[in-house]
Design a protein around this motif. Sequence first.
Motif, PDB file in Angstrom:
ATOM      1  N   CYS A   9       0.810  -1.213   0.000  1.00 36.17           N
ATOM      2  CA  CYS A   9       0.000   0.000   0.000  1.00 36.17           C
ATOM      3  C   CYS A   9       0.847   1.268   0.000  1.00 36.17           C
ATOM      4  O   CYS A   9       2.036   1.251   0.332  1.00 36.17           O
ATOM      5  N   SER A  10       0.213   2.353  -0.395  1.00 39.72           N
ATOM      6  CA  SER A  10       0.745   3.703  -0.247  1.00 39.72           C
ATOM      7  C   SER A  10      -0.163   4.436   0.723  1.00 39.72           C
ATOM      8  O   SER A  10      -1.379   4.460   0.533  1.00 39.72           O
ATOM      9  N   LEU A  11       0.421   5.016   1.773  1.00 37.47           N
ATOM     10  CA  LEU A  11      -0.350   5.736   2.785  1.00 37.47           C
ATOM     11  C   LEU A  11       0.120   7.171   2.867  1.00 37.47           C
ATOM     12  O   LEU A  11       1.325   7.436   2.860  1.00 37.47           O
ATOM     13  N   ASN A  12      -0.832   8.086   2.968  1.00 36.83           N
ATOM     14  CA  ASN A  12      -0.510   9.506   3.110  1.00 36.83           C
ATOM     15  C   ASN A  12      -0.384   9.821   4.598  1.00 36.83           C
ATOM     16  O   ASN A  12      -1.233  10.462   5.207  1.00 36.83           O
ATOM     17  N   GLN A  13       0.740   9.357   5.188  1.00 39.39           N
ATOM     18  CA  GLN A  13       0.968   9.569   6.616  1.00 39.39           C
ATOM     19  C   GLN A  13       1.495  10.974   6.872  1.00 39.39           C
ATOM     20  O   GLN A  13       2.077  11.614   5.993  1.00 39.39           O
ATOM     21  N   TRP A  14       1.295  11.442   8.106  1.00 38.31           N
ATOM     22  CA  TRP A  14       1.681  12.798   8.494  1.00 38.31           C
ATOM     23  C   TRP A  14       2.495  12.708   9.776  1.00 38.31           C
ATOM     24  O   TRP A  14       2.067  12.054  10.738  1.00 38.31           O
ATOM     25  N   GLY A 257       0.510   0.727  -8.175  1.00 40.46           N
ATOM     26  CA  GLY A 257      -0.348   1.780  -7.663  1.00 40.46           C
ATOM     27  C   GLY A 257      -0.036   3.092  -8.356  1.00 40.46           C
ATOM     28  O   GLY A 257       0.911   3.189  -9.141  1.00 40.46           O
ATOM     29  N   SER A 258      -0.812   4.102  -8.073  1.00 46.55           N
ATOM     30  CA  SER A 258      -0.603   5.403  -8.702  1.00 46.55           C
ATOM     31  C   SER A 258       0.611   6.098  -8.120  1.00 46.55           C
ATOM     32  O   SER A 258       0.971   5.907  -6.955  1.00 46.55           O
ATOM     33  N   GLN A 259       1.254   6.923  -8.935  1.00 44.18           N
ATOM     34  CA  GLN A 259       2.405   7.685  -8.459  1.00 44.18           C
ATOM     35  C   GLN A 259       1.969   8.983  -7.782  1.00 44.18           C
ATOM     36  O   GLN A 259       2.601   9.436  -6.838  1.00 44.18           O
ATOM     37  N   PHE A 260       0.898   9.580  -8.256  1.00 46.43           N
ATOM     38  CA  PHE A 260       0.394  10.830  -7.693  1.00 46.43           C
ATOM     39  C   PHE A 260      -1.100  10.667  -7.437  1.00 46.43           C
ATOM     40  O   PHE A 260      -1.859  10.357  -8.353  1.00 46.43           O
ATOM     41  N   SER A 261      -1.498  10.894  -6.204  1.00 43.71           N
ATOM     42  CA  SER A 261      -2.901  10.707  -5.868  1.00 43.71           C
ATOM     43  C   SER A 261      -3.251  11.558  -4.658  1.00 43.71           C
ATOM     44  O   SER A 261      -2.404  11.807  -3.795  1.00 43.71           O
ATOM     45  N   LEU A 262      -4.503  12.002  -4.588  1.00 44.54           N
ATOM     46  CA  LEU A 262      -4.992  12.707  -3.411  1.00 44.54           C
ATOM     47  C   LEU A 262      -5.604  11.750  -2.394  1.00 44.54           C
ATOM     48  O   LEU A 262      -6.021  12.170  -1.318  1.00 44.54           O
ATOM     49  N   SER A 263      -5.642  10.462  -2.717  1.00 44.64           N
ATOM     50  CA  SER A 263      -6.201   9.471  -1.792  1.00 44.64           C
ATOM     51  C   SER A 263      -5.255   9.270  -0.617  1.00 44.64           C
ATOM     52  O   SER A 263      -4.038   9.188  -0.782  1.00 44.64           O
ATOM     53  N   ASP A 264      -5.828   9.155   0.572  1.00 49.33           N
ATOM     54  CA  ASP A 264      -5.018   8.919   1.761  1.00 49.33           C
ATOM     55  C   ASP A 264      -4.540   7.475   1.858  1.00 49.33           C
ATOM     56  O   ASP A 264      -3.514   7.194   2.471  1.00 49.33           O
ATOM     57  N   VAL A 265      -5.301   6.561   1.290  1.00 49.72           N
ATOM     58  CA  VAL A 265      -4.972   5.135   1.374  1.00 49.72           C
ATOM     59  C   VAL A 265      -5.144   4.505   0.003  1.00 49.72           C
ATOM     60  O   VAL A 265      -6.198   4.648  -0.636  1.00 49.72           O
ATOM     61  N   GLU A 266      -4.114   3.824  -0.452  1.00 44.04           N
ATOM     62  CA  GLU A 266      -4.207   3.083  -1.706  1.00 44.04           C
ATOM     63  C   GLU A 266      -3.607   1.701  -1.486  1.00 44.04           C
ATOM     64  O   GLU A 266      -2.473   1.586  -1.016  1.00 44.04           O
ATOM     65  N   ARG A 384     -15.039  11.053  -8.041  1.00 44.69           N
ATOM     66  CA  ARG A 384     -14.932   9.619  -7.726  1.00 44.69           C
ATOM     67  C   ARG A 384     -15.546   9.299  -6.364  1.00 44.69           C
ATOM     68  O   ARG A 384     -15.580   8.137  -5.946  1.00 44.69           O
ATOM     69  N   GLY A 385     -15.972  10.337  -5.648  1.00 42.03           N
ATOM     70  CA  GLY A 385     -16.611  10.136  -4.361  1.00 42.03           C
ATOM     71  C   GLY A 385     -15.664   9.987  -3.195  1.00 42.03           C
ATOM     72  O   GLY A 385     -16.029   9.406  -2.166  1.00 42.03           O
ATOM     73  N   GLU A 386     -14.432  10.511  -3.315  1.00 41.50           N
ATOM     74  CA  GLU A 386     -13.468  10.387  -2.224  1.00 41.50           C
ATOM     75  C   GLU A 386     -13.863  11.351  -1.101  1.00 41.50           C
ATOM     76  O   GLU A 386     -13.715  12.572  -1.215  1.00 41.50           O
ATOM     77  N   GLU A 387     -14.332  10.776  -0.003  1.00 38.30           N
ATOM     78  CA  GLU A 387     -14.963  11.555   1.050  1.00 38.30           C
ATOM     79  C   GLU A 387     -13.998  12.522   1.729  1.00 38.30           C
ATOM     80  O   GLU A 387     -14.387  13.637   2.096  1.00 38.30           O
ATOM     81  N   GLN A 388     -12.744  12.102   1.927  1.00 37.40           N
ATOM     82  CA  GLN A 388     -11.803  12.982   2.604  1.00 37.40           C
ATOM     83  C   GLN A 388     -11.531  14.223   1.780  1.00 37.40           C
ATOM     84  O   GLN A 388     -11.450  15.339   2.304  1.00 37.40           O
ATOM     85  N   VAL A 389     -11.379  14.075   0.482  1.00 33.48           N
ATOM     86  CA  VAL A 389     -11.148  15.217  -0.404  1.00 33.48           C
ATOM     87  C   VAL A 389     -12.345  16.161  -0.370  1.00 33.48           C
ATOM     88  O   VAL A 389     -12.187  17.387  -0.273  1.00 33.48           O
ATOM     89  N   ILE A 390     -13.551  15.610  -0.431  1.00 38.73           N
ATOM     90  CA  ILE A 390     -14.760  16.438  -0.405  1.00 38.73           C
ATOM     91  C   ILE A 390     -14.865  17.187   0.919  1.00 38.73           C
ATOM     92  O   ILE A 390     -15.170  18.390   0.952  1.00 38.73           O
ATOM     93  N   ALA A 391     -14.590  16.497   2.021  1.00 42.53           N
ATOM     94  CA  ALA A 391     -14.669  17.140   3.343  1.00 42.53           C
ATOM     95  C   ALA A 391     -13.657  18.265   3.471  1.00 42.53           C
ATOM     96  O   ALA A 391     -13.968  19.348   3.989  1.00 42.53           O
ATOM     97  N   ASP A 392     -12.424  18.030   2.994  1.00 43.36           N
ATOM     98  CA  ASP A 392     -11.396  19.076   3.056  1.00 43.36           C
ATOM     99  C   ASP A 392     -11.789  20.265   2.191  1.00 43.36           C
ATOM    100  O   ASP A 392     -11.587  21.421   2.571  1.00 43.36           O
TER     101      ASP A 392
END
Length: 714
Positions: A9-14, A257-266, A384-392
């Motif tokens: 997986c790829s995770l957008n960790q902070w 997986g994708s190289q560039f994505s706004l998804s937090d979890v892939e 695509r319905g990505e909830e985190q992106v919509i909420a932000d």
Amino acid sequence: MHLVTVATCSLNQWALDFTGNYERIMKSITIAKSRGATLRVGPELEIPGYGCLDHFLEGDTILHSWEILAKILQNEDARDIVCDIGMPMTHKNSNYNCRVIIHNGKIAMIRPKMWMANDGNYRELRYFTPWHKHRHTEPHSLPSIIRKITGQTVVPFGDAVVATEDTVIGVELCEELFTPASPHIQMGLDGVEIFTNSSASHHELRKLNKRVELIKEATAKNGGIYLYANQQGCDGDRLYYDGACMIALNGRIVAQGSQFSLSDVEVVTATLDLQAVRAARTQSSRRMQAAQSEPYERVWVDTRLDGGMGIRVGEEESKAKSIEFKYNTPEEEIALGPACWLWDYLRRSRQAGYFVPLSGGIDSCATSVIVYSMSRLVVQAAQRGEEQVIADARRMTGEPDDSTYVPSDPREFTNRIFHSCYMGTEHSSVETRKRAKDLAEAIGCYHVDLNMDTVVSAMKALFTMTTNKAPRFESQGGTARESLALQNIQARLRMVLAYMFAQLLPWVRGKTGGLLVLGSANVDESLRGYYTKYDCSAADVNPIGGISKTDLKKFIAYAQTEFDLPILGSFLDAIPTAELIPMGQDNVAQSDEVEMGMTYEELSVYGRLRKVEKCGPYGMFGKLVIDWGSFLSPVEIATKVKHFFFTHAINRHKMTTLTPSVHLEEYSPDDNRFDLRPFLYNSRFEHQFNRIDQLAEVLPNRATQPGNDKAKQD
């Protein structure tokens, strides 16, 4: 067939976001299990985030990492799957960068990193100790919070492999893949069939292919399944981690997986045949080497990765066919990488948007187009319905809690979060003002236009009133020093105005919050020091600070077509100019390249030789005599090299105040982070320049030989 389903997986960790990091880890495990995976691997140091830097030296970081691991061990969703999880820990009073292998609420083993990344952007030896006891483990005493959950007192800590009923798993951490004698070689010879690699590998233009080739090579000769996990996104610093998790089988990429994505979890999964690995290992020479290899300690885990079904016959391999790896062009990388980094920075800083001083030049143009590219990505993710992106997006645009707003048009969303201002003076041209206005309209940003002559005049009047001296430009009879001061005050006042507008424009529009100011100095200008200290380059963040002028032009040409922005053609045709001095009698505009005494293409060459090929003045001259000798004489090359090093040296102090920018170029001069050099030089370089002059005098002039055309330089 002996089929196993594995997940990476790829995770957008902070960094230090323990709660958010835990949620993303658990989401990846849940997705992996839903797809039938029995092995899941995550990014390097995924529990605290890779970019903690000196926070790794704090006991709190390690304590909280154990607390999060305890939550994972207790979570029912983390059962019935082998998980490879990253965190720091202390063993015998030394800090280690570790992978923790867990299964059904227990820790099987802890594998510390053996070879550290300690150059370029990385300082791992500052925080961690490498494990040098190869093929050796020691008992590690677990903290009480873990003992209460697992019932274990100690677990193996060191260089071992994990054996299940049906296969053997080996761990390789990030930098270890890049070393000449990578661990996967000896592990493979000792029977390891599945390799996990947990990385925090940053994006750099044209870099991904090296990573992919190393992963393919890891199992090409030795056979095996290779799972590569990577961090993704901006975790709080200058790097963008570009994901691109992948799975390889016997030297072939079978999932990406994708190289560039706004998804937090892939999560990427594949069902693969262990028999294919065993068949690839039947060569006589490999078997002979395997028979002589030193054994690894095996830590046993009571499970089967095939789900307990044993060898299955007659089933087809799922997703095991080779795929053609998708590489982005450098232009696409510029459009996507900095845009994703800007999105993470904006949403995590909880600001209302960005502001840029839009000059009508190509640099601020590129910055603006990257923001527009970010808006395009936001709209695509929202659709695509990505909830985190919509909420932000709802939060930063000031939408109420019960809003149903979903970004659907990039121009509309850009207008909500992006603001620009053309700050003209009497020296500004009609053309640059119009280009700025037209670009703002094309991408939809909220644009204002002003003349700041009264502010500049007030500063000049204050100086005159105080000193009884009135500075003039050179074209008006003044000195070079006077002219420089008059140019710099215009540039610095723009910075002051930028911050005022960034703080108040949302208020003007009836919105809440403030804006982050974007810088727009490219990597070549920083290298040369061709900008005013504390001018518009002094901003909050800079999306193009790691990109060369040459690449920026290619990006703008790409975006002109790809983003349907015809206005960009006028930026490509324009001569780069600061517009800070009166037009001369010849009506020729101020030219950046003329003032610098070198072209942007030459600057890219100097930067690469200085940083990547590690050349001082003398070494650079020697290489350029070979590369440029067919169209320039040795004396001409010597003059160019000396001019570059002189101007770089006298402006080196400006690097200490560079606006943080996303790292993209391997010759970046980013001070005290990527480029560790003094900022006070003897800019005359007497000894070095004398040696260059001595050599230039005796070398043959190949540029005058028949068949050579000095015009080739252009």
